[in-house]
Enzyme design. Sequence first.
Site, PDB file in Angstrom:
ATOM      1  N   VAL A 128      41.066  22.157  33.339  1.00  0.00           N
ATOM      2  CA  VAL A 128      42.028  21.936  34.419  1.00  0.00           C
ATOM      3  C   VAL A 128      42.024  23.096  35.417  1.00  0.00           C
ATOM      4  O   VAL A 128      42.267  24.235  35.047  1.00  0.00           O
ATOM      5  CB  VAL A 128      43.456  21.763  33.853  1.00  0.00           C
ATOM      6  CG1 VAL A 128      44.390  21.310  34.961  1.00  0.00           C
ATOM      7  CG2 VAL A 128      43.466  20.781  32.699  1.00  0.00           C
ATOM      8  N   SER A 129      41.766  22.773  36.671  1.00  0.00           N
ATOM      9  CA  SER A 129      41.659  23.784  37.720  1.00  0.00           C
ATOM     10  C   SER A 129      42.847  23.706  38.674  1.00  0.00           C
ATOM     11  O   SER A 129      43.351  22.621  38.961  1.00  0.00           O
ATOM     12  CB  SER A 129      40.364  23.545  38.503  1.00  0.00           C
ATOM     13  OG  SER A 129      40.342  24.345  39.662  1.00  0.00           O
ATOM     14  N   PRO A 130      43.287  24.861  39.220  1.00  0.00           N
ATOM     15  CA  PRO A 130      44.324  24.859  40.248  1.00  0.00           C
ATOM     16  C   PRO A 130      43.719  24.683  41.649  1.00  0.00           C
ATOM     17  O   PRO A 130      44.453  24.627  42.634  1.00  0.00           O
ATOM     18  CB  PRO A 130      44.914  26.264  40.122  1.00  0.00           C
ATOM     19  CG  PRO A 130      43.739  27.113  39.750  1.00  0.00           C
ATOM     20  CD  PRO A 130      42.862  26.232  38.872  1.00  0.00           C
TER      21      PRO A 130
END
Length: 704
Positions: A276-278
Amino acid sequence: MKFLAGFVIAFFANVCCAAPSTYKVGVGIADVTGPAAEINTMGYASPTPLTSGIHTRLYSRAFVIDDTISRVVFVSVDVCMIDQSVKTEVVKRLQGTYGGMYSAQNVVLSGTHTHSGPGGHLQYVLLIITSKGWVQQSFDALVAGIVRSVDEAHNENAMRDAHIYYATDILVDANINRSPSSYLNNPAWERAKYTYNTDKDMVQLKFVSVADGEPIGVINWYAVHLTSMNKTNQYISSDNKGYAGLLFETKINGPDIMPGKGPFVAAFASTNLGDVSPNTMGAKCLDTGLPCDFVSSSCNNRTQLCIAFGPGKDMVDSTRIIGDKQFQKAWEMYSKDNSELEPLEGPVQFAHQFVNMPNYTVEVQDPVNGPTTVKLCSPALGYAFAAGCVDGAGAFDFTQGTTSGNDFWNLVATALVEPSEEVQKCHAPKPVLLSTGEITWPYAWHPSIVETQLFRIGQLLIAAVPGEFTTMAGRRLREALNAEAVNSGGPSNTKTVIAGLSNVYTHYVTTYEEYQMQRYEAGSVIYGPHTLSAHLDQYKKLTRSIFKNEAVEAGPVPPFLLDNQISLVSGVVFDRPAFEHEFGDCLVQPYPFVRPNETVTATFVAGHPRNNLMQEDTFMTVEAKQSDNSWKVIRTDAHFDTFFYWEKTSAVGQSEAHLRWIVPADTPEGEYRISHFGYYKNIDAKVFPYSGTTQSFEVAAGAA
Ligand SMILES: *[C@@H]1O[C@H](CO)[C@@H](O)[C@H](O)[C@H]1NC(C)=O
Ligand SMILES: *[C@@H]1O[C@H](CO)[C@@H](O)[C@H](O)[C@H]1NC(C)=O
Ligand SMILES: *[C@@H]1O[C@H](CO)[C@@H](O)[C@H](O)[C@H]1NC(C)=O
Ligand SMILES: *[C@@H]1O[C@H](CO)[C@@H](O)[C@H](O)[C@H]1NC(C)=O
C-alpha cells in the site's frame, strides 16, 4: 417530546450495548529522535541519503492497559521497524525498574514504518548493510525514548479508570495498491468479497477517563506506507502518520503545548501496509510520463525510471495531504458521541510465542495432492527485492559484486554463498539472490527465531506481526482470527486489527498467489511461499490459547547480537567555527519583514548534531515577543512548519545550521526571532553547549 426522544435513545443505547468495561489506562509520549547528521536513513535499502537535519521529530507513544488482573503495553514508535535487539533491550530495562510486571509477552513495540529515520539499529547483517553497519547512537536513542514513554504511561498518577471505544470508518483517497498485478493473482471469488484492492478501513480506539470524561488518547490504524517523503529526503521525518499524530495532539492539547509534551497522546500506527502506497497519483515513467509496465513496474526494462508520486506539489506537501486526510477522518470518528461508538467489553489478555520460522511445518491445500504438510524455508531474498518498488526503486549494489562504494558491503560480501539446491527448491518460484540463512559470517544475516504475539482487550484482538503483510494477507489473517475466536468460545463480535512491523523484522508476508508473481513484496518474503500459511496457523494457535485459557510454550530464545556488531560509521572528530566566528554566530539574518505564508530563513555557525541528539529538546526555536517584552517559544524543530538543516561546509570540522520557518497564515502580527541550539566538540573531544539568536523580525498581517 424532545425529552421523551432523548429518553428513548438513551434507553435503546443501554439495551443494545451493555456497560463498557472499565480499564486502568496510562499513556505516555517520548522523543526517540536519533542522530540527525551523516547517518543512512532506514527503509529504502539504499546507501543514500544520509540524515542532514530534522523536519519533524520522532516519538514513541505508549499505552498501558490493565483490567486489574492482566496488563498489556502497546507502543507505536516512529521508526521504520522494530528490531529484536530493541525489543529485548527495552524489556530488559523495564524489568530492571518494574520487575516481572513487563515481559516480552505483554509488551508490543510496533514501528510506524517511516522511511526517514536514522538506521543502523538492527542486529541482523542484511538490515544494516546500507548504514555501514551498526549505529550505537540510533539504537540508544530508540531504546531510551521507548522506555521513557512507557515510564510516563506506567506512572500511577497518570493511570486512570477509562472506557475504551472502538470505531471504524472508510477513508478512500489516501492510499493505492502499488502491486495491483500481484493482487489480481488472488482468486477471483476472494477479490469479489472486497470493493477495493487496498484496505480503506480506518480503525480507532478512543480512551476516555471515566471520572470526568476527559480524553486520554487514541490509537489509530490505517494501511499506508510512510513513503510520502521519498528516497531523496535528508530530513528526519515521522512522515504522514507522524504528522497526523501531531495534528491530533495539538487539537486536544492546544497550540501552546509543544509537540511531544502534552498529556493527550494520539498514535497513528502501522498495519497491513505491505503493498500500500501513499503516492496516490500512481506510478509513471520519469522519461516519457507514460504508465509503467503493469507487471514489472519498469520503463523500457528499467526499474529506476518507474516512480510513484504523491498528491502534493512536492514530497512535504504530499506528506501534509496524506497526514491531514488521516487526521481529518480520525477526528470525525473521534468526535462522534460515545453512545454511537462500540465500547470494548471484557478482559485484557495476551499470548506470545517465539517461533523458529524455517522449522515451521503447516498443512496446506495442494491443488493436485490435497492436504499436504509443508515446511518453511531458511531465509532468503529474491531478485525482486533488489529491484525495489515504485515507492523507491532499489539502489542496493548487490549486483556490483564485491567492490562497491560501501565498505561494510565490501567486508561482508566475501561471506556470500551460492544458494544451496534445497534453498532454491524451497523458495521456488522465487529466484534466490541472497541465501541469507546460509551465511553465518560475521554473524546472522536474518532472523530465524521470531516473536508472534496477540493481545485481547474485550472483543478486540491486536495481532502484532513481525513484518509487512499485504492487503490480502492481512484480510486473511483478520478473518481467520475472528473465526477462530468465535470457535474457541470468544465473543461473537470479535474483531482483529493488525499491528505491523512489530518486535522483529522479517520483511514481507504475501499470499501464496501473490508470491507466484515475484514482484518486490513477494521477492521479499524470506521464509518462502507458505510463510502466510504458517502465520495463519500460528496466530490461530495464539487465539485459541487466549479464549481457552491454555498457555503456550515460550519457544526458543532469540539471539541478542549486540556484542557481535561491527560499525564502520566514523564518529565526530571535532568542530571548528568559521574564520573569525564563534559557534552560534548568526551568519545570515532573516529578512526584517515577512508576511504570512512566506518563509523566514537564518544561518548559524554550527557544531555537529551528533554531539548531542537534543532528545526532548530542540535544535531551534521560534519565539514571539509578548506585551510584557518577554519572549515565548511558539515553535521547535518538531513542528511541521519548521526545518532544521545541517550542512558540512569544510572537511576540517566546519558546519552551518540553516533554519527555516514557513510563517502560518494565521500568525498574529508582531515581533519574532529564531534561535539555534547545539553542542560543539573541541580538539580534546570535550563537548560544550552553544546557542545563538537572530535579530528580531516583523510578521505583518495580510497577503502581499
Ligand atoms: C525487456 O526484457 C525482456 C526480457 O529480458 C525482453 O524480452 C524484452 O524484449 C525487453 N523489452 C524492452 C522494451 O527492451
Ligand atoms: C522526490 O520528491 C521530490 C519533490 O519533493 C521530487 O523532485 C523528486 O523527483 C522525487 N524523487 C523520487 C525518487 O521520488
Ligand atoms: C529445527 O529442526 C531441526 C530438524 O528437525 C532440528 O534439528 C533443530 O533442532 C530445530 N531447531 C530449532 C531451533 O527448533
Ligand atoms: C496563505 O495561503 C493560503 C493557502 O494557500 C491561502 O488560502 C491564504 O489566503 C494565504 N494567506 C495570505 C495572508 O497570504
